[in-house]
Write a protein that holds these residues in place. Structure first.
Motif, PDB file in Angstrom:
ATOM      1  N   VAL A 135       0.821  -1.216   0.000  1.00  0.00           N
ATOM      2  CA  VAL A 135       0.000   0.000   0.000  1.00  0.00           C
ATOM      3  C   VAL A 135       0.855   1.267   0.000  1.00  0.00           C
ATOM      4  N   ARG A 136       2.145   1.137   0.263  1.00  0.00           N
ATOM      5  CA  ARG A 136       3.051   2.293   0.129  1.00  0.00           C
ATOM      6  C   ARG A 136       3.886   2.157  -1.154  1.00  0.00           C
ATOM      7  N   ASP A 137       4.826   1.209  -1.176  1.00  0.00           N
ATOM      8  CA  ASP A 137       5.721   1.089  -2.345  1.00  0.00           C
ATOM      9  C   ASP A 137       4.916   0.731  -3.591  1.00  0.00           C
ATOM     10  N   PHE A 186       1.351   1.199  -4.179  1.00  0.00           N
ATOM     11  CA  PHE A 186       0.363   2.183  -4.627  1.00  0.00           C
ATOM     12  C   PHE A 186       0.995   3.508  -5.035  1.00  0.00           C
ATOM     13  N   GLN A 187       2.207   3.827  -4.521  1.00  0.00           N
ATOM     14  CA  GLN A 187       2.814   5.129  -4.833  1.00  0.00           C
ATOM     15  C   GLN A 187       3.072   5.295  -6.337  1.00  0.00           C
ATOM     16  N   ILE A 188       3.202   4.177  -7.053  1.00  0.00           N
ATOM     17  CA  ILE A 188       3.541   4.262  -8.481  1.00  0.00           C
ATOM     18  C   ILE A 188       2.344   3.935  -9.375  1.00  0.00           C
ATOM     19  N   SER A 236       2.963   6.953   3.030  1.00  0.00           N
ATOM     20  CA  SER A 236       4.143   7.800   3.252  1.00  0.00           C
ATOM     21  C   SER A 236       3.694   9.238   3.460  1.00  0.00           C
ATOM     22  N   PHE A 237       4.427   9.917   4.318  1.00  0.00           N
ATOM     23  CA  PHE A 237       4.135  11.334   4.599  1.00  0.00           C
ATOM     24  C   PHE A 237       5.100  12.192   3.804  1.00  0.00           C
ATOM     25  N   THR A 238       4.863  12.181   2.503  1.00  0.00           N
ATOM     26  CA  THR A 238       5.698  12.920   1.563  1.00  0.00           C
ATOM     27  C   THR A 238       4.906  14.118   1.058  1.00  0.00           C
ATOM     28  N   SER A 239       5.543  14.887   0.181  1.00  0.00           N
ATOM     29  CA  SER A 239       4.801  15.981  -0.431  1.00  0.00           C
ATOM     30  C   SER A 239       3.735  15.409  -1.359  1.00  0.00           C
ATOM     31  N   PRO A 240       2.487  15.851  -1.234  1.00  0.00           N
ATOM     32  CA  PRO A 240       1.434  15.324  -2.128  1.00  0.00           C
ATOM     33  C   PRO A 240       1.689  15.673  -3.587  1.00  0.00           C
ATOM     34  N   LYS A 241       2.548  16.687  -3.803  1.00  0.00           N
ATOM     35  CA  LYS A 241       2.897  16.992  -5.202  1.00  0.00           C
ATOM     36  C   LYS A 241       3.855  15.936  -5.728  1.00  0.00           C
ATOM     37  N   ALA A 242       4.752  15.447  -4.862  1.00  0.00           N
ATOM     38  CA  ALA A 242       5.719  14.424  -5.289  1.00  0.00           C
ATOM     39  C   ALA A 242       5.040  13.070  -5.456  1.00  0.00           C
ATOM     40  N   ILE A 243       4.170  12.717  -4.506  1.00  0.00           N
ATOM     41  CA  ILE A 243       3.510  11.388  -4.526  1.00  0.00           C
ATOM     42  C   ILE A 243       2.003  11.588  -4.360  1.00  0.00           C
ATOM     43  N   PRO A 300      10.165  11.184   4.518  1.00  0.00           N
ATOM     44  CA  PRO A 300      11.350  11.669   3.805  1.00  0.00           C
ATOM     45  C   PRO A 300      12.046  12.847   4.468  1.00  0.00           C
ATOM     46  N   ASN A 301      11.363  13.521   5.392  1.00  0.00           N
ATOM     47  CA  ASN A 301      11.956  14.730   5.991  1.00  0.00           C
ATOM     48  C   ASN A 301      11.269  15.019   7.346  1.00  0.00           C
ATOM     49  N   ALA A 302      11.750  16.078   8.012  1.00  0.00           N
ATOM     50  CA  ALA A 302      11.251  16.375   9.360  1.00  0.00           C
ATOM     51  C   ALA A 302       9.748  16.691   9.335  1.00  0.00           C
ATOM     52  N   ARG A 303       9.324  17.378   8.283  1.00  0.00           N
ATOM     53  CA  ARG A 303       7.888  17.683   8.161  1.00  0.00           C
ATOM     54  C   ARG A 303       7.060  16.396   8.117  1.00  0.00           C
ATOM     55  N   GLY A 304       7.539  15.429   7.368  1.00  0.00           N
ATOM     56  CA  GLY A 304       6.852  14.141   7.288  1.00  0.00           C
ATOM     57  C   GLY A 304       6.825  13.436   8.634  1.00  0.00           C
ATOM     58  N   ALA A 305       7.910  13.587   9.396  1.00  0.00           N
ATOM     59  CA  ALA A 305       7.969  12.937  10.718  1.00  0.00           C
ATOM     60  C   ALA A 305       6.910  13.515  11.648  1.00  0.00           C
ATOM     61  N   GLU A 306       6.733  14.841  11.606  1.00  0.00           N
ATOM     62  CA  GLU A 306       5.698  15.464  12.455  1.00  0.00           C
ATOM     63  C   GLU A 306       4.319  14.916  12.091  1.00  0.00           C
ATOM     64  N   ARG A 307       4.076  14.809  10.787  1.00  0.00           N
ATOM     65  CA  ARG A 307       2.766  14.293  10.344  1.00  0.00           C
ATOM     66  C   ARG A 307       2.572  12.835  10.798  1.00  0.00           C
ATOM     67  N   ALA A 308       3.623  12.032  10.654  1.00  0.00           N
ATOM     68  CA  ALA A 308       3.501  10.610  11.025  1.00  0.00           C
ATOM     69  C   ALA A 308       3.271  10.453  12.525  1.00  0.00           C
ATOM     70  N   ALA A 358      17.311  13.076  -6.888  1.00  0.00           N
ATOM     71  CA  ALA A 358      16.131  12.879  -7.745  1.00  0.00           C
ATOM     72  C   ALA A 358      14.891  12.579  -6.917  1.00  0.00           C
ATOM     73  N   ASN A 359      15.061  11.821  -5.843  1.00  0.00           N
ATOM     74  CA  ASN A 359      13.923  11.336  -5.072  1.00  0.00           C
ATOM     75  C   ASN A 359      13.499  12.334  -4.002  1.00  0.00           C
ATOM     76  N   LEU A 360      14.478  12.937  -3.346  1.00  0.00           N
ATOM     77  CA  LEU A 360      14.192  13.749  -2.158  1.00  0.00           C
ATOM     78  C   LEU A 360      14.581  15.217  -2.336  1.00  0.00           C
ATOM     79  N   ARG A 361      15.184  15.529  -3.457  1.00  0.00           N
ATOM     80  CA  ARG A 361      15.569  16.910  -3.793  1.00  0.00           C
ATOM     81  C   ARG A 361      16.479  17.519  -2.733  1.00  0.00           C
ATOM     82  N   MET A 362      17.361  16.697  -2.223  1.00  0.00           N
ATOM     83  CA  MET A 362      18.384  17.206  -1.296  1.00  0.00           C
ATOM     84  C   MET A 362      19.605  16.295  -1.370  1.00  0.00           C
TER      85      MET A 362
HETATM   86  N1  COA Z   1       4.583  16.470   3.649  1.00  0.00           N
HETATM   87  C1  COA Z   1       3.788  17.320   2.975  1.00  0.00           C
HETATM   88  N2  COA Z   1       4.211  18.367   2.270  1.00  0.00           N
HETATM   89  C2  COA Z   1       5.531  18.570   2.266  1.00  0.00           C
HETATM   90  C3  COA Z   1       6.420  17.739   2.934  1.00  0.00           C
HETATM   91  C4  COA Z   1       5.904  16.639   3.639  1.00  0.00           C
HETATM   92  N3  COA Z   1       6.673  15.764   4.274  1.00  0.00           N
HETATM   93  N4  COA Z   1       7.666  18.200   2.746  1.00  0.00           N
HETATM   94  C5  COA Z   1       7.562  19.280   1.957  1.00  0.00           C
HETATM   95  N5  COA Z   1       6.261  19.507   1.686  1.00  0.00           N
HETATM   96  C6  COA Z   1       5.696  20.553   0.841  1.00  0.00           C
HETATM   97  C7  COA Z   1       6.116  21.953   1.235  1.00  0.00           C
HETATM   98  O1  COA Z   1       5.253  22.471   2.198  1.00  0.00           O
HETATM   99  C8  COA Z   1       5.993  22.678  -0.068  1.00  0.00           C
HETATM  100  O2  COA Z   1       4.644  22.932  -0.339  1.00  0.00           O
HETATM  101  P1  COA Z   1       4.194  24.213  -1.193  1.00  0.00           P
HETATM  102  O3  COA Z   1       4.779  24.058  -2.564  1.00  0.00           O
HETATM  103  O4  COA Z   1       2.691  24.122  -1.199  1.00  0.00           O
HETATM  104  O5  COA Z   1       4.744  25.381  -0.485  1.00  0.00           O
HETATM  105  C9  COA Z   1       6.440  21.645  -1.084  1.00  0.00           C
HETATM  106  O6  COA Z   1       6.192  20.371  -0.485  1.00  0.00           O
HETATM  107  C10 COA Z   1       7.890  21.771  -1.430  1.00  0.00           C
HETATM  108  O7  COA Z   1       8.626  21.803  -0.210  1.00  0.00           O
HETATM  109  P2  COA Z   1      10.206  21.656  -0.182  1.00  0.00           P
HETATM  110  O8  COA Z   1      10.658  21.635   1.219  1.00  0.00           O
HETATM  111  O9  COA Z   1      10.824  22.680  -1.111  1.00  0.00           O
HETATM  112  O10 COA Z   1      10.370  20.197  -0.721  1.00  0.00           O
HETATM  113  P3  COA Z   1      10.927  19.716  -2.109  1.00  0.00           P
HETATM  114  O11 COA Z   1      10.118  20.230  -3.230  1.00  0.00           O
HETATM  115  O12 COA Z   1      12.391  19.964  -2.103  1.00  0.00           O
HETATM  116  O13 COA Z   1      10.621  18.144  -1.950  1.00  0.00           O
HETATM  117  C11 COA Z   1      10.325  16.208  -0.560  1.00  0.00           C
HETATM  118  C12 COA Z   1      11.203  17.371  -0.907  1.00  0.00           C
HETATM  119  C13 COA Z   1      11.150  15.214   0.230  1.00  0.00           C
HETATM  120  C14 COA Z   1       9.168  16.692   0.274  1.00  0.00           C
HETATM  121  C15 COA Z   1       9.774  15.582  -1.837  1.00  0.00           C
HETATM  122  O14 COA Z   1      10.827  15.383  -2.742  1.00  0.00           O
HETATM  123  C16 COA Z   1       9.097  14.272  -1.568  1.00  0.00           C
HETATM  124  O15 COA Z   1       8.058  14.212  -0.939  1.00  0.00           O
HETATM  125  N6  COA Z   1       9.607  13.187  -2.112  1.00  0.00           N
HETATM  126  C17 COA Z   1       9.008  11.891  -1.926  1.00  0.00           C
HETATM  127  C18 COA Z   1       9.931  10.828  -2.349  1.00  0.00           C
HETATM  128  C19 COA Z   1       9.292   9.482  -2.243  1.00  0.00           C
HETATM  129  O16 COA Z   1       8.391   9.222  -1.470  1.00  0.00           O
HETATM  130  N7  COA Z   1       9.805   8.558  -3.067  1.00  0.00           N
HETATM  131  C20 COA Z   1       9.355   7.227  -3.111  1.00  0.00           C
HETATM  132  C21 COA Z   1       9.699   6.418  -1.935  1.00  0.00           C
HETATM  133  S1  COA Z   1      11.408   6.152  -1.674  1.00  0.00           S
END
Ligand code: COA
Ligand code: ZN
Length: 330
Positions: A17-19, A21-23, A52-59, A85-93, A114-118
């Motif tokens: 349901v994570r690895d 459904f994410q794709i 996963s507590f990732t960015s909804p734009k990313a996943i 993937p990051n501290a923000r995600g940890a707070e949500r989880a 590519a995956n985490l933009r850091m």
């Molecule tokens: N949860 C929700 N939203 C998050 C978030 C999180 N954990 N981390 C960042 N965001 C949001 C920010 O609020 C920001 O939103 P906005 O555009 O509305 O202002 C946006 O995402 C971009 O934030 P930023 O800190 O610049 O992140 P980024 O664009 O550099 O992306 C990640 C970093 C890690 C959040 C993003 O790359 C990601 O979610 N990747 C997921 C990777 C993944 O799951 N891969 C598959 C499994 S390994």
């Protein structure tokens, strides 16, 4: 040690349901995710990676993480995991009472970007922040993507993997998953790297996470078992793949892995039939066929009725079933 060793207690973590459904291109409705997780909770799995507590734009496929975590039934004995993937995600989880935060970064520089933009260094800083933030409220597992090879950088040196695991251990993380994100690992490499990690940190809880992209998933799992790994990630139906890794495809299939281990005499704690019932519903749920084999073939002990030859059995059948017959050829 050998894979042909006495029965072992093994622990299976489902990540479909994570690895998985994410794709998926089509969004799986929240209620259907919850129904599947609730059913999986009753199959004997040790862990379920719920979301996963990732960015909804990313996943976007997992944009309903809070609703899923809030809607599932928590069955005692099952650990409910969230990828972070990051501290923000940890707070949500933490806000959703995940039992375990599976924090993720890559061994390789390019896949981390590519995956985490850091950079990996920034991921490590965030890991340290997350460990402080969690402060015992949940378990922490560190997943190291591309530990066996990177689709951008190619070979990943063992020394780099050991260095990254060493940084996790220094932060107080005692559970680590080595991930073969795009199925680049081979069994010899798996033996070598898993053995090196276990020798360096004998107390570490090590999980192996294989993708079957090049058909080596089960062979790699056996190689890991051979050197003492007891925890395995796998995905129902063989779904899975990282959207930010070109060529990614499904994880090793949970029910195929359980079937292999059980047929060898190992104890996975999982009821294979219950898992198969769920796996067989997946094609309808995701809208396409899935790679799992056992859901199609049945378990090794499946038997078919002999063909009815209108009362007259053929010479071939008579020979194959006569006492002392040693098989009817290929
Ligand atoms: N949860 C929700 N939203 C998050 C978030 C999180 N954990 N981390 C960042 N965001 C949001 C920010 O609020 C920001 O939103 P906005 O555009 O509305 O202002 C946006 O995402 C971009 O934030 P930023 O800190 O610049 O992140 P980024 O664009 O550099 O992306 C990640 C970093 C890690 C959040 C993003 O790359 C990601 O979610 N990747 C997921 C990777 C993944 O799951 N891969 C598959 C499994 S390994
Ligand atoms: Zn994976």
């Amino acid at each position: 040690m050998s894979a042909f060793q006495p029965p072992q207690r093994l622990f299976i973590h489902d990540v479909a349901v994570r690895d998985g459904f994410q794709i998926e291109p089509a969004f799986i409705p929240t209620e259907r995710k919850i129904t599947l997780i609730d059913a999986l909770s009753r199959t004997g799995l040790a862990k379920i990676e719920v979301t996963s507590f990732t960015s909804p734009k990313a996943i976007p496929a997992l944009a309903d993480a809070e609703a899923v975590m809030g809607g599932i039934e928590r069955v005692p004995g099952v650990q409910y995991v969230a990828l972070v993937p990051n501290a923000r995600g940890a707070e949500r989880a933490l806000g959703c009472r995940a039992d375990e935060l599976n924090i993720v970064m890559s061994a390789s520089e390019s896949h981390n970007r590519a995956n985490l933009r850091m950079s990996p260094a920034e991921s490590l800083r965030q890991f340290a922040d997350i460990v402080r933030l969690v402060d015992g409220q949940a378990a922490v597992n560190a997943s190291l993507s591309t530990a066996f090879g990177c689709p951008f950088d190619g070979e990943v040196p063992d020394a780099l993997v050991l260095e990254r695991v060493g940084r996790f251990v220094d932060m107080g993380i005692c559970h680590v998953t080595l991930c073969d994100t795009t199925g680049m690992a081979n069994p010899a490499q798996v033996r070598r790297l898993c053995a090196a990690v276990m020798a360096a940190w004998p107390e570490l809880g090590l999980t192996a996470h294989f993708h079957d992209t090049r058909g080596m998933g089960l062979a790699n799992a056996l190689a890991a078992l051979d050197v003492g790994v007891r925890r395995f990630d796998a995905s129902l139906g063989g779904l899975g793949g990282c959207p930010f890794a070109p060529g990614a495809s499904g994880n090793v299939c949970t029910e195929d892995l359980v079937h292999m281990f059980q047929s060898m005499g190992h104890d996975t704690g999982v009821q294979l039939d219950a898992l198969l019932t769920q796996a067989r519903q997946l094609p309808q749920l995701v809208g396409h066929p899935v790679p799992g084999q056992i859901m199609k073939a049945g378990a090794w002990d499946r038997r078919y009725p002999l063909p009815d030859f209108g009362g007259q059995r053929s010479e071939q059948v008579r020979l194959a079933t006569s006492p002392g017959a040693c098989g009817g050829g290929a």
